[in-house]
Design an enzyme around this catalytic site. Structure first.
Site, short mmCIF file in Angstrom:
data_model
loop_
_atom_site.label_atom_id
_atom_site.label_comp_id
_atom_site.label_asym_id
_atom_site.label_seq_id
_atom_site.Cartn_x
_atom_site.Cartn_y
_atom_site.Cartn_z
N SER A 1 -24.86 -28.06 -25.78
CA SER A 1 -25.36 -28.95 -24.73
C SER A 1 -26.53 -28.37 -23.95
CB SER A 1 -24.22 -29.31 -23.76
OG SER A 1 -23.65 -28.13 -23.21
N ASN B 1 -19.79 -21.80 -25.76
CA ASN B 1 -18.52 -22.54 -25.77
C ASN B 1 -17.38 -21.70 -26.36
OD1 ASN B 1 -19.35 -24.97 -24.54
ND2 ASN B 1 -20.28 -25.65 -26.44
N ASP C 1 -21.84 -29.73 -12.39
CA ASP C 1 -20.83 -28.94 -13.11
C ASP C 1 -21.06 -27.45 -12.99
OD1 ASP C 1 -22.98 -28.48 -14.82
OD2 ASP C 1 -22.19 -29.67 -16.47
N HIS D 1 -24.82 -26.74 -16.50
CA HIS D 1 -26.00 -27.27 -17.19
C HIS D 1 -27.19 -27.36 -16.25
CE1 HIS D 1 -22.57 -28.73 -19.62
NE2 HIS D 1 -23.37 -28.38 -20.61
#
Length: 230
Positions: free
Chosen positions: A55, A120, A203, A206
């Protein structure tokens, strides 16, 4: 060189052809069509940079034009460098899932492959040997397909909540793999962005539009030596 964001695998040429009433007019239109096609083809970049990541690369929460691969494309265009950028970022990607979809991305010649995966894995506490092995496999597959591809590894760090030993070893994976594979290294993709609330979305992970600009600069510091020297 016109400034375009080139993220697809083909370009559609739209040619407006007027219907003439006589042969001479039609011949004139046909000649103009050929000239338009030739001029358009002349602007198709001959080299490709693939940003393969999660992402962070995809630009989650932002317009794709604000993600750092798009900003790199603008930089390349401004310098008249003959490269097309492909944003192959996919939100939620781990090194394992990245390896599984890699062949789809390699259905074309790749001159520079920027590998941005692993974050991740770290956030999920995946065993570090698995992360390391998957990254190495991805590099191997890319070079088997295109031996001349330049590999760029994006270094990553994770918060300390996983424990000092885990976070330290995780951080070391990237420079160690870069050295092993003679690859270029972006020391830390999120340098000067990670942990800065104003540069991250709600968040806290990002980057915002402004954060992506800094990330693009971090990438360019490493990438420029590859694309300008060629």
């Amino acid at each position: 060189m016109q400034t375009l964001l080139k993220f697809s695998y083909f370009f559609v040429f739209i040619l407006l052809i007027s219907c003439g009433e006589n042969k001479s007019k039609q011949e004139s239109v046909d000649t103009e069509e050929v000239n338009i096609q030739s001029d358009t083809v002349a602007h198709v970049a001959s080299k490709t940079i693939v940003f393969f990541g999660n992402s962070l690369t995809a630009g989650m929460g932002l317009d794709p034009n604000e993600a750092f691969p798009a900003l790199i494309q603008k930089k390349l265009d401004s310098l008249l460098l003959d490269y097309k950028v492909i944003n192959a970022g996919l939100s939620g990607e781990t090194t394992a899932s990245g390896k599984n979809r890699l062949n789809w991305v390699l259905n074309q010649k790749v001159d520079v492959f920027v590998l941005e995966l692993g974050a991740n894995d770290g956030l999920r506490g995946i065993p570090l040997t698995e992360t390391r092995n998957n990254l190495q496999s991805i590099i191997d597959i890319v070079l088997q397909k295109n031996p001349g591809t330049e590999i760029v590894l994006a270094g990553m760090q994770i918060p300390p909540n996983m424990g000092k030993a885990y976070t330290t070893e995780f951080r070391n994976i990237f420079p160690e793999l870069a050295e092993k594979n003679n690859a270029a290294l972006i020391p830390f993709l999120l340098k000067d962005v990670a942990g800065v609330p104003a540069l991250n979305q709600e968040d806290g992970i990002h980057p915002t539009t402004e954060g992506q600009k800094i990330v693009a600069n971090n990438v360019w510091e490493t990438l420029k030596d590859l694309v300008i020297s060629e």
